[in-house]
Design a protein around this motif. Structure first.
Motif: not given
Lengths: 218, 218
Positions: A166-167, A174, A178, A181-182, A185-187
């Motif tokens: 994920e990291v 990016r 971006e 935000e990722s 949102i990801g967490t």
């Protein structure tokens, strides 16, 4: 970026956030002001729509309170906040929104610290997840369950594999905006994705005839 | 099983559950009555201690309400409830305790059902995790994120691998009572374990110097 002149009511229609809430976000600095087109009107653009949808997701899915959302938004806007600091920020916000983390028995922390040490992970002592881990290890221990690395390695390996992927996915190739935000949102959202899928997978794998299919995962 | 004659106050000391709450659990049938030793006294044993600690964990860590805990305890006590039904019961209790699942937009369900179909999982239409999945997929979609199987396969595979291992660990070679308790504890507590570890792993892997160590997970 297309700019279009809309009133707050139209912004509300596009995002599902009420006009009153949008005005509140504008006052709180969570949503940047639009471009003034008269003394009483302003134009809003796609950036406002995107930001409102992000804030809505953080509130409704992540359970973050407004003060935390303000901090997260400020960090997104502030290029001086290093990328790696943002995982911690989002995590802290999620933990505060969780509501289940009251006072953790300090006697529970050594178990969590031992596990983190054994895993070789470098995390900060004030990470809320450290207290969350301590709380649940205490509960496991009170039920007579083992809390050492041998008993929990399967969870730690799955979490580590997923998190490292994920990291990388959130940051490699990016832009900073971006990536930030990722990370947020990801967490917030992919924890909900994973938990929902794990519960569905429990139901799938515990069905009476799952044994044959289960051979896929020997 | 060692039996010892203690008053409720001593049971409270052993478990950290107040005497008033223990009396409430006895009235509600969540805790079985002790063995009467006089008109006003009863003896409690290790089974009571164990059950109280389980109930405490379900409340404090899982956030289950008392009505749901009563259902879970009744299912544990009822040999007529099939093992595979207990994952669903625990999952439904957790979802109710979560508090974040209000009304899900019905238009969001087809996305979740498509994903479940694509994964080939057999789950019931009334599984709360189906609604939870629909809710978070809707949030992802509103942020312009993909919600199909390609985008989410990594999460689905991790969840499936973990869940199939958990189901086997909770059931293979265990008595029915042990298996049931494992299922309940596993659903409630190991979700908290995994989420805490994932957040810590995020912090670990997003540290500025994680790149070298990251080569362990290419």
């Amino acid at each position: 970026m297309t700019r279009w002149c809309v009133r707050i009511g139209e912004l509300a229609d596009r995002t599902g956030v009420s006009a009153a809430t949008i005005k509140y976000y504008l006052r709180e600095g969570i949503l940047p002001r639009g471009q003034a087109t008269s003394r009483t009107r302003a134009s809003y653009d796609e950036e406002h729509v995107r930001r409102l949808r992000l804030v809505r997701a953080l509130r409704e899915v992540g359970g973050l309170d407004v003060a935390t959302i303000r901090d997260v938004v400020a960090a997104i806007n502030d290029p001086g906040v290093p990328r790696h600091a943002l995982f911690g920020l989002a995590t802290r916000g999620l933990a505060a929104g969780d509501g289940r983390l009251g006072g953790v028995d300090p006697a529970a922390l050594p178990d969590a610290d031992q596990l983190i040490d054994d895993l070789g992970w470098r995390t900060s002592p004030d990470a809320p997840a450290r207290r969350a881990l301590a709380e649940v290890l205490l509960a496991l221990r009170s039920l007579g369950r083992p809390t050492g690395i041998d008993a929990l390695r399967r969870y730690a390996d799955a979490a580590s594999d997923l998190a490292s992927w994920e990291v990388r996915a959130a940051t490699v190739g990016r832009s900073r905006a971006e990536a930030v935000e990722s990370v947020v949102i990801g967490t917030v959202l992919y924890e909900a994705v994973f938990n929902a899928l794990r519960r569905l997978a429990h139901e799938h794998w515990s069905a009476p005839d799952a044994a044959q299919v289960g051979s896929r995962n020997p």
